[in-house]
Design a protein around this motif. Structure first.
Motif, PDB file in Angstrom:
ATOM      1  N   GLN A 772     -88.167 -21.525 -64.218  1.00  0.00           N
ATOM      2  CA  GLN A 772     -86.996 -22.134 -63.591  1.00  0.00           C
ATOM      3  C   GLN A 772     -87.383 -22.897 -62.334  1.00  0.00           C
ATOM      4  N   LYS A 773     -88.293 -22.284 -61.488  1.00  0.00           N
ATOM      5  CA  LYS A 773     -88.721 -22.959 -60.264  1.00  0.00           C
ATOM      6  C   LYS A 773     -89.405 -24.284 -60.590  1.00  0.00           C
ATOM      7  N   THR A 774     -90.304 -24.241 -61.531  1.00  0.00           N
ATOM      8  CA  THR A 774     -91.028 -25.461 -61.897  1.00  0.00           C
ATOM      9  C   THR A 774     -90.074 -26.507 -62.477  1.00  0.00           C
ATOM     10  N   VAL A 775     -89.189 -26.067 -63.312  1.00  0.00           N
ATOM     11  CA  VAL A 775     -88.259 -27.028 -63.933  1.00  0.00           C
ATOM     12  C   VAL A 775     -87.335 -27.617 -62.887  1.00  0.00           C
ATOM     13  N   VAL A 782     -87.630 -35.870 -60.302  1.00  0.00           N
ATOM     14  CA  VAL A 782     -87.067 -36.922 -61.162  1.00  0.00           C
ATOM     15  C   VAL A 782     -85.849 -37.548 -60.513  1.00  0.00           C
ATOM     16  N   LYS A 783     -85.033 -36.712 -59.868  1.00  0.00           N
ATOM     17  CA  LYS A 783     -83.840 -37.245 -59.189  1.00  0.00           C
ATOM     18  C   LYS A 783     -84.231 -38.156 -58.024  1.00  0.00           C
ATOM     19  N   TYR A 784     -85.253 -37.727 -57.225  1.00  0.00           N
ATOM     20  CA  TYR A 784     -85.713 -38.558 -56.104  1.00  0.00           C
ATOM     21  C   TYR A 784     -86.241 -39.909 -56.602  1.00  0.00           C
ATOM     22  N   ARG A 785     -87.067 -39.847 -57.637  1.00  0.00           N
ATOM     23  CA  ARG A 785     -87.590 -41.107 -58.173  1.00  0.00           C
ATOM     24  C   ARG A 785     -86.458 -41.990 -58.678  1.00  0.00           C
TER      25      ARG A 785
END
Length: 1849
Positions: A772-775, A782-785
């Motif tokens: 969960q942490k990694t995901v 992905v959101k920042y990019r």
């Protein structure tokens, strides 16, 4: 693990609860050692502080993980204790509706109080052959385990069923016996398994009763031994009973009943055969009405009584014995109603002699009434010196009467049990047996008496045996796995048993007290207190001196000593027994004889351990001396010891029945009652023994798969899984005593598996958190990019917007300059154009003025011209109109004339238009009426017009006349009379005007009416046209609708016909299968009889001879043609009226035949009438004898002479013809080498022709002379020859009756022989030439006369036939006219339908006529062909003989030898063999042929060879050879298939050859339907003489049998692989997790070897099947059907196991199942078999796999499941949802609410109640016609077949 680690926060525990027994709670705080309490939160969110005893540190029980809840086996639970067991049973019972659960070796069965569909034949077959731990718990699984161990270990087995009353013991025992009867079958035709099952209704009737706890409670214990032979088939059975509750016969508590048989007999008392029993309803008898209600809800006593009688009959109880039994039972009821009256002294009593019930009692038992009346109220006391007869008090008499009733019933019960044993006894040697013990469980009531004491004593013994057996199994398991054995302390109830049965124990003291004359219950209780007060298992109640307490293994029970002595003595007075012994009924007397013994039923087994002599449970009784009679307690103890000996010599299997509630509510669970029974039945003791050792056991493989996540990465590199498991456990569990490593398994202490599950869950939870942490981090990146990219995009777009705005501004500035320039230029251009326009305008106006002036002048001239033109035109038109008017008048007159003529013609035509009148009868009548009215008015108008014209002419004449007179008068009279004349003229003028006005009025009225009529006629005609159009439209619509309906009906009928055809084909093939099975059984029985007889001299025929005899019933050649009406009638007689009524063709043929018979009847009647008229005329002519003319005599003589002459001429001509033929043949033989024979033959014919011509001339010359001579001779002998002539005329009426030519010649021959003796015709001419000429001439005349008569008769018959046809046509026309008139009265729709029916009938009749014509022509054609072949064969034989003769003749004539070379002929595709070689042919081609021998040759070569042999037999017209060859072939194929019953290749080989032979017989049969694809060469190879249609049917049946055998072999090879490959094998590695398994996975029935299969094994096997069938040349259509059947079997077996196994109903199993199905589908596509329908058969399995993977939470999920699972029934869907089990704690279980939602949505489905698929179902097979492209002459026979004796033709 330390206590603090186990009891940490969020740990769930069990705490005691007064209502629910145990209640779940959760720790809210960690527990530390030394804490005095636990902080708990209950399930209802309430908090509670649970106190803890610090000294004993007794903490609450830990709860198992949710993943272990609902397990099939209680020993699979990690924490084994009472609350875990109770909770698991409750979850399985209430949520999943599972009534069976394993607890180690015990099957716990909870009574659902509801009928469940889990006991059908399909369920029995599903459990048959399965390992016990593989399937869900079931009574069938226990029965299969016992059956399998008996067959494998050859050791006797026992199934011990125990429980409370109402817990379901009897039903469980019944189902176990049903399983053995179904699986074991019968070793003979005695149907012993049916008798075993039939014993149940009898024993339930006489031994079961309604109690407060159960409506069908067994009030006795029974042990049924089912015997088996070496083949494990049932051969017999034996039953032992224990402790019948006799007191129930005379007493029942409230809401209870007596034994069922009493109420059943009362319910059937109205039957005629039971009138003598004098019974009424059960409420009228004391012994059946003490409990109150005498009926049971839902039970029909009369129906049950009928079943009981049927069971008696099946077991061989004669009708007389049955009546005797029912008499004894009825006598007991009457005995209970005997009224006993007490005397005043109170010490005596009496019975009225007129007591009706006592009379019935004595009558039914056949005993003395007075003696029984006396000894019921008295008893005999015997002392050493004398005997006393003493009276008894009322209570003593009642007790004695009740004791007698109980004794009678007990003796009858024993007799029935003995007779049942006798019926179930067998003379065959018993190899082993399985015993089923149905015995009462531990009982404790408020008042416990002698019966409860015996029951609990028996349960103590059984519990001791159970504990020792469990302990023994645990010890064997440890020793097998080489685990160090440590003594497990378990409860030993031997002290309690010693208390009861040891010397001076309770039973011993009871027997001793019974022997004391003055013994009482109180004295016996006091002895118990004195003797056993120090025992730890015996206690004395505080408040009672007559009761005692025994501490049993289950509970403490307080027994009341009152009645113990009486029940133990079971006293019956000897005098009453002696009266019964003297009964006149043998059965009653036999019941009470002293030497009565039960039927011995010894059982023999293999080995010393199984040699147990089974004796009756009731020892011998000596009733003559009651001091020596054994007490009930002693008898029970003895029989119990015998039972324990039997059980100890067998392998026991335990079934513990639990009663969930006392209210008998379905699926209602009372925890208090359940835990009480669990403690009593020993289930918790099993748990305790298991928990004391190592209850959890894992194989190394399963442990590694389950806990692989706990292994470190470096340890995984080790290939030895056992070493990995050891290292992991040593690192995880520090205490080495908590686990042990066995040879194949790892053993864990209680709670260790839960600890490992917790570690595994923590590992998964940590991994989940990491994932969960990694995901989440990845999602944030992905959101920042995404945001960064969006920002850059916005900036880029904004900067571009600014640049574009600047560019726009520059463009606008440039555009403004351009616009200004253009505007200025435009304004200057407009000024110039304005000036130019003004100048042009002035010029235009000026020019226009001059033009207009010129125009006006021209216009005036033009107008003047127009005026002139119009004036001249008007004048010309006036002249033209005048001429045209005259012409029009003439035309109108002429047209009126023509119109009248046309009107008349139209009227005539209208009258002849009959169809318009028929269609519009009413409308035409109206038109005709109006037309008639118009005609009448026209006639009236014409009459008035004529009258008016006449009046006008008259008036004109008169006016002229008057004018003349007036003129004359004026001339004569002068002017003085003019005023008067003028007045008259004026008057006449006024009259004339009036007449004119009237005429005008009439004309106007006529014109108006005429217009109205025309208008009305036009309206009517228009309306008529509209009605016609509407009618046509309606007819068109009706036709369209009828066509559509006809098309729809045709489609529906086609579907129904297809369905019926499939069903009929399936039924037929099932019959073929049943026939083959019965044939096999017949062969087996015959072999057994042969072995048994073992007679050296005589031997039975082999099995194929019976097949030969049965198959030879088919005729070899069918020479009858089914086409005429007689054959149709025969068909009706054969197939029956019902089926014939369904055949429209046969029905119509019968109708047509009836019509033909009626016509023939009419013709015969007409002929009969004619014959009668002719006879009457003959009689009239014969009456006056004197009127007989001499000319008639001359004619008779002439006819006689002609006959004689014809006969002689015929003989002579025959002789001449034979001589000529002989001469021609000799000449042809002599001159065969020359060409002169045709010339000589033609010359001879010419000479014969000339001779005939000359003979004709001479015949004419002689005819006159011969006639004259005969006439003179007849006149001379008129009187003499009168009577012979009359006789001759009456005997040969040539002019009246037609005689066949051959008959005439024979008659003539006889006359010639008679007359030749007396007359000689040689006197006319010496050399006979004149006589011969005259005879030839007479013959010619006679023949001409016969031909003329024949032609006249033929003409008359044709005329009569034509007249009959005319009459038939007239009748048909009349019928059609009547039908047409009736049709006109119908509605248009009915008219159309009737017309269609008439047309169908007409076409059907025409079709039948054509069919009959075709059949007759075919029949004639076949006959002619057959005759032609025969003639050709004769001609060929004649030619061959002539050629042989000529060659021999030439050989003698030739001087030197000449070698003649024979020309080689082409092979015609026929094989010839000698009759004696037929056996060799069959042996080489069928019996000893191996499929490998023909590898590389033409497929189906034996079929082609056999057909070529059949074709040669057909060619030579040898029907016996065809019959023999086909019959031998069929029987040999059957023999080969029987010998190789498990060889798939051999079966496929002969299936292919049988089908090919069938196709060849069709292809070359000569039927056009099978010859469409034949070549011209193949058509030459067709059969010529024989019709082998019936043999085609025999071959088709044989093909069906071979196909079924092929499927059976394939299923036998595939079935062991299916479950393992489809459900258990991990197709996707690492997907499925292994759950903890219980004891049943360690069952002794499981083989030690690894029998696991993978999907590749199934695919390889099916690929092998496919390759074999393709190599053997099997038709592709049959291959498709084979794999459709096999895939259905795979689906059925897999789905059935899925529905019966909880461990495979998971998400991962669904995924693996879908993967396996996709692999199978890929295999089908790869082999091009996807069109076989195999995928459709797997649809239920596909949907089941999808159901396992779908979400199961919301109502939307329920709707999705309902819409998806269309091939699964509602029961199957609910079963899968109930079985669905998550493999880990992250999955959620299916809630009960969700399952209820599914059930509610599926209520509308009409699904069958069957849960499992019938995997034995077989689809009907089709053998489509598949012609071969090979020709017979192209087939080569290899030398390996050793068929050198076959000759190619």
């Amino acid at each position: 693990m330390s206590v603090s680690e186990l009891y940490s926060q969020y740990t769930r525990v069990w705490i005691p609860d007064p209502d629910d027994v145990w209640r779940s709670a959760e720790l809210t705080k960690d527990y530390r050692e030394g804490d005095k309490s636990l902080q708990l939160r209950l399930e209802d969110e309430t908090t509670r502080e649970y106190p803890v005893d610090v000294q004993s540190s007794q903490l609450p029980f830990l709860r198992n993980p949710d993943i272990l809840v609902g397990e099939n086996d209680l020993t699979a639970l990690s924490y084994l204790h009472e609350p875990a067991v109770l909770h698991n049973l409750k979850v399985r019972f209430l949520e999943s509706n599972h009534i069976y659960t394993y607890c180690g070796i015990v099957l716990v069965a909870i009574n659902p109080y509801e009928q469940l569909p889990i006991y059908g034949q399909d369920v029995i077959y599903a459990y048959s052959g399965q390992n016990m731990g593989d399937m869900d718990p079931h009574i069938f699984a226990v029965a299969e385990e016992a059956y399998k161990q008996m067959a494998r270990d050859e050791k006797n087995q026992s199934i011990i069923v125990s429980g409370e009353s109402g817990a379901g013991k009897t039903v469980s025992a019944k189902y176990a016996m049903r399983y053995f009867a179904t699986v074991g079958g019968s070793a003979s035709d005695t149907n012993i398994e049916e008798k075993v099952l039939a014993s149940s209704p009898i024993m339930e009737a006489i031994g079961n009763a309604k109690t407060t706890r159960n409506d069908n409670s067994s009030r006795f214990g029974k042990y049924i031994q089912i015997g088996f032979d070496k083949r494990d088939r049932i051969i017999g059975a034996n039953m032992r009973t224990y402790l019948l509750e006799k007191s129930r016969v005379v007493f029942q508590a409230d809401d209870e009943r007596n034994y069922h048989i009493f109420y059943q007999l009362c319910a059937a008392a109205s039957l005629p055969e039971f009138k003598e029993l004098a019974l009424t309803c059960a409420e009228d008898f004391f012994y059946t009405s003490q409990g109150g209600d005498t009926s049971i809800e839902g039970v029909d006593d009369a129906d049950d009584f009928e079943k009981t009688r049927q069971a008696f009959t099946l077991l061989g109880v004669r009708e007389s014995h049955q009546i005797s039994i029912f008499k004894i039972i009825a006598s007991i009821l009457h005995l209970g109603n005997v009224e006993i009256q007490a005397e005043r002294d109170g010490d005596s009593c009496s019975i009225s002699p007129e007591d009706e019930h006592l009379n019935n009692f004595c009558r039914l038992l056949g005993i003395e009434h007075s003696q029984m009346e006396h000894w019921l109220c008295h008893r005999k006391l015997v002392t050493t010196s004398e005997t006393y007869v003493k009276t008894m008090s009322l209570q003593q008499v009642v007790n004695a009467r009740n004791a007698l009733a109980k004794h009678i019933y007990a003796q009858l019960f024993g007799w029935i049990v003995g007779h049942v044993n006798k019926a179930l006894h067998t003379s065959l040697k018993q190899h082993s047996f399985i015993g089923v013990l149905d015995i009462y469980g531990f009982e404790t009531f408020e008042v416990n008496s002698f019966e409860q004491f015996c029951i609990n004593y028996a349960n103590e013994k059984l519990q001791q045996q159970f504990n020792s057996h469990v302990f023994k199994l645990e010890q064997e398991e440890y020793m097998k796995e080489q685990i160090p054995w440590t003594l497990i302390d378990f409860y030993d109830n031997q002290p309690c048993i010693d208390l009861i049965e040891a010397k001076l124990g309770i039973l011993d003291l009871l027997d001793e007290e019974c022997k004391v004359p003055k013994g009482t219950d109180q004295n016996w209780a006091q002895k118990l207190y004195d003797r056993h007060s120090s025992s730890q298992h015996f206690q004395k109640p505080r408040m009672s001196n007559t009761a005692f307490i025994v501490t049993h293994f289950a509970d403490k029970v307080e027994y009341l000593s009152d009645g113990f002595l009486e029940k133990n003595r079971d006293t019956v007075y000897e005098e009453q027994i002696n009266i019964l012994k003297a009964s006149k009924f043998p059965l009653v007397a036999d019941l009470f004889q002293d030497d009565k013994e039960s039927v011995p039923t010894p059982t023999s087994g293999k080995g010393s351990s199984s040699k147990i002599n089974i004796r009756s449970a009731r020892p011998q009784m000596k009733a003559s001396n009651k001091e020596h009679k054994k007490t009930v307690g002693h008898q029970f103890r003895t029989s119990l010891h015998l039972l324990m000996e039997t059980l100890n010599a067998t392998t026991p299997h335990y079934v513990r029945c639990i009663k969930p509630n006392d209210e008998k509510l379905p699926f209602h669970f009372d925890p208090k009652r359940a835990v009480q029974q669990l403690r009593a039945c020993g289930v918790l003791e099993t748990i305790r023994i298991s928990a004391a050792g190592y209850p959890s056991r894992w194989t190394y493989h399963d442990f590694f798969n389950r806990y692989r996540v706990l292994v470190k990465k470096r340890d995984l590199a080790n290939a030895d899984k056992k070493a990995i498991c050891k290292s992991v456990l040593e690192s995880l569990i520090k205490d080495p005593d908590k686990f042990q490593f066995g040879r194949t398994k790892i053993f864990f202490r209680a709670g260790q598996v839960a600890y490992l599950e917790k570690l595994r869950a923590d590992k998964f939870r940590a991994a989940t958190i990491m994932i969960q942490k990694t995901v989440r981090g990845w999602l944030q990146k992905v959101k920042y990019r995404r945001l960064k990219g969006a920002t850059l995009t916005l900036q880029r777009h904004y900067r571009g917007h600014l640049a574009r705005r600047l560019a726009e501004h520059l463009r606008r500035t440039r555009a403004a300059v351009v616009l200004q320039k253009q505007y200025r230029m435009r304004r200057a251009h407009l000024g110039y154009r304005r000036l130019r326009g003004a100048a042009v305008t002035i010029q235009a106006f000026t020019r226009g003025m001059f033009v207009r002036r010129r125009y006006r002048q021209v216009l005036w001239e033009h107008k003047a011209t127009i005026i002139q033109k119009h004036v001249r035109g008007w004048m010309a038109r006036r002249h033209f109109q005048r001429l045209r008017g005259a012409a029009i008048v003439i035309q109108c007159a002429f047209r009126r004339l023509k119109a009248k003529q046309e009107l008349k013609a139209l009227k005539i035509e209208a009258r002849s238009a009959e169809h318009l009148k028929r269609l519009n009868v009413g409308m035409e009548n109206k038109v005709v009426q109006l037309q008639r009215k118009i005609d009448d008015q026209n006639k009236e108008f014409k009459t008035l017009s004529e009258q008016l014209s006449a009046a006008t002419s008259t008036h004109t004449m008169e006016v002229e006349k008057l004018k003349k007179q007036l003129a004359h008068y004026q001339q004569s009279q002068g002017e003085d009379s003019s005023p008067r004349l003028q007045e008259e003229v004026e008057g006449l003028r006024t009259e004339l005007q009036r007449a004119h006005s009237e005429r005008k009025i009439l004309e106007d009225a006529h014109t108006r009416e005429k217009e109205e009529l025309r208008k009305r006629v036009a309206d009517l005609e228009q309306e008529n046209a509209l009605l016609k159009d509407e009618k046509e439209q309606l007819n068109h619509q009706i036709l369209c609708q009828s066509k559509d309906e006809f098309a729809q009906n045709s489609v529906k009928e086609n579907l129904l016909m297809k369905k019926e055809l499939e069903e009929e084909r399936s039924r037929y093939q099932n019959l073929v299968k049943e026939y083959s099975r019965l044939e096999q059984r017949y062969d087996n029985l015959r072999d057994e009889m042969t072995i048994i007889k073992q007679t050296p001299g005589h031997r039975r025929n082999p099995s194929n001879q019976s097949s030969l005899e049965s198959d030879s019933n088919y005729p070899s050649i069918s020479t009858s043609e089914v086409g005429d009406t007689e054959d149709a009638l025969q068909q009706v007689e054969e197939i029956g009226l019902e089926k014939a009524a369904m055949d429209l063709t046969v029905f119509l043929k019968l109708q047509k035949r009836v019509r033909e018979l009626e016509q023939e009847k009419k013709k015969l009647q007409v002929q009969l009438e004619k014959r009668e008229q002719q006879d009457s005329r003959k009689v009239q002519m014969e009456q006056p004898k004197n009127e007989i003319d001499l000319d008639q005599d001359a004619d008779l003589a002439y006819n006689s002479l002609k006959r004689q002459e014809l006969e002689s001429e015929n003989k002579k001509l025959k002789n001449d013809l034979n001589e000529l033929r002989k001469a021609v043949a000799d000449q042809a033989t002599q001159d065969a080498s020359t060409h002169s024979s045709p010339d000589s033959y033609s010359l001879l014919l010419n000479q014969l022709k000339l001779a005939h011509e000359e003979l004709e001339v001479r015949k004419e010359e002689v005819l006159i002379l011969r006639t004259q001579i005969v006439s003179a001779d007849q006149r001379r002998l008129a009187g003499k020859s009168m009577e012979p002539n009359i006789d001759a005329r009456t005997s040969w009426p040539n002019s009246e009756k037609h005689v066949d030519q051959e008959d005439a010649i024979e008659a003539y021959h006889g006359v010639c022989q008679t007359n030749s003796k007396t007359e000689d015709w040689g006197y006319l001419n010496e050399d006979g030439e004149l006589g011969l000429a005259y005879q030839g001439l007479k013959q010619v005349a006679r023949l001409l006369e016969a031909q003329l008569q024949a032609q006249s008769r033929k003409h008359e018959e044709e005329v009569e036939h034509l007249q009959a046809q005319v009459e038939a046509v007239r009748e048909e026309l009349d019928k059609q006219q009547q039908t047409f008139c009736q049709t006109l009265l119908l509605s248009p729709e009915a008219q159309v339908e009737f017309g269609v029916q008439q047309e169908i009938s007409r076409l059907t009749n025409e079709n039948l006529d054509l069919k009959e014509l075709v059949e007759k022509l075919e029949k004639n054609e076949r006959k002619l062909k057959k005759q032609l072949k025969i003639y050709m064969k004769k001609v060929q034989d004649l030619e061959a003989a002539q050629t042989l003769a000529q060659s021999e003749k030439r050989r003698h004539e030739l001087s030197r030898q000449v070698t003649v070379q024979r020309k080689e002929k082409d092979f015609q595709g026929m094989l010839e063999y000698h009759k004696e070689d037929e056996a060799l042919l069959i042996r080489n081609l069928v019996t000893e042929l191996k499929p490998q021998t023909l590898a590389g040759t033409v497929p189906c070569l034996p079929a082609y060879i056999l057909y070529m042999c059949i074709r040669h037999a057909d060619y030579v017209n040898d029907d016996l050879r065809v019959h023999s060859l086909l019959t031998s072939t069929i029987n040999s194929i059957k023999k080969v298939l029987k010998k190789h019953g498990d060889d798939f290749e051999m079966t496929a080989f002969w299936l292919s050859n049988t089908c090919r032979l069938l196709h060849c017989l069709k292809q070359y049969s000569g039927d056009e339907g099978f010859m469409t694809q034949n070549t011209a060469k193949q058509n030459e190879h067709c059969l010529k003489n024989f019709d082998l249609t019936e043999y085609r049917q025999v071959l088709s049946d044989l093909s069906i049998q071979i196909y079924q055998q092929l499927i059976k072999i394939a299923e036998g090879l595939l079935q062991p692989m299916i479950v393992s490959a489809m459900l258990e094998n991990e197709s996707i590695q690492g997907l499925s997790g292994v759950k903890p398994t219980g004891y049943r996975k360690r069952s002794s029935s499981m083989a030690d070897g690894d029998n696991s299969y993978c999907l590749e094994a199934i695919i390889r096997q099916m690929s092998s099947f496919h390759a074999v069938m393709c190599d053997q040349g099997l038709d592709p259509e049959i291959i498709l059907q084979v794999f459709k059947q096999l895939f259905y079997m795979i689906t059925a077996v897999t789905l059935n196991n899925l529905l019966l196994r909880k461990d495979v109903c998971s998400w991962s199993t669904g995924l693996q199942l879908r993967y396996n199905i996709s692999q199978l589908e890929e295999w089908l596509r790869g082999r091009n078999l996807h069109q076989s329908g195999a995928v459709q058969t797997m649809e239920p399995l596909i949907q089941a796999a999808q159901l396992l993977q779908l979400k199961k939470k919301t109502p939307e999920d329920a709707e999705a499941i309902c819409s998806l699972c269309t091939s699964l029934s509602t029961q199957q869907i609910v079963k899968i949802l109930n079985l669905y089990t998550p493999l880990n704690e992250f999955e959620e279980r299916v809630t009960v609410g969700f399952i209820r939602t599914i059930q509610a949505q599926l209520q509308e489905r009409n699904d069958p109640q069957q849960l499992l698929l019938d995997y034995k179902h077989m689809f009907p097979v089709l053998f489509p016609f598949n012609p071969s492209s090979l020709t017979m002459d192209s087939i080569h026979i290899p030398a390996c077949l050793n068929l050198e004796f076959l000759n190619e033709v």
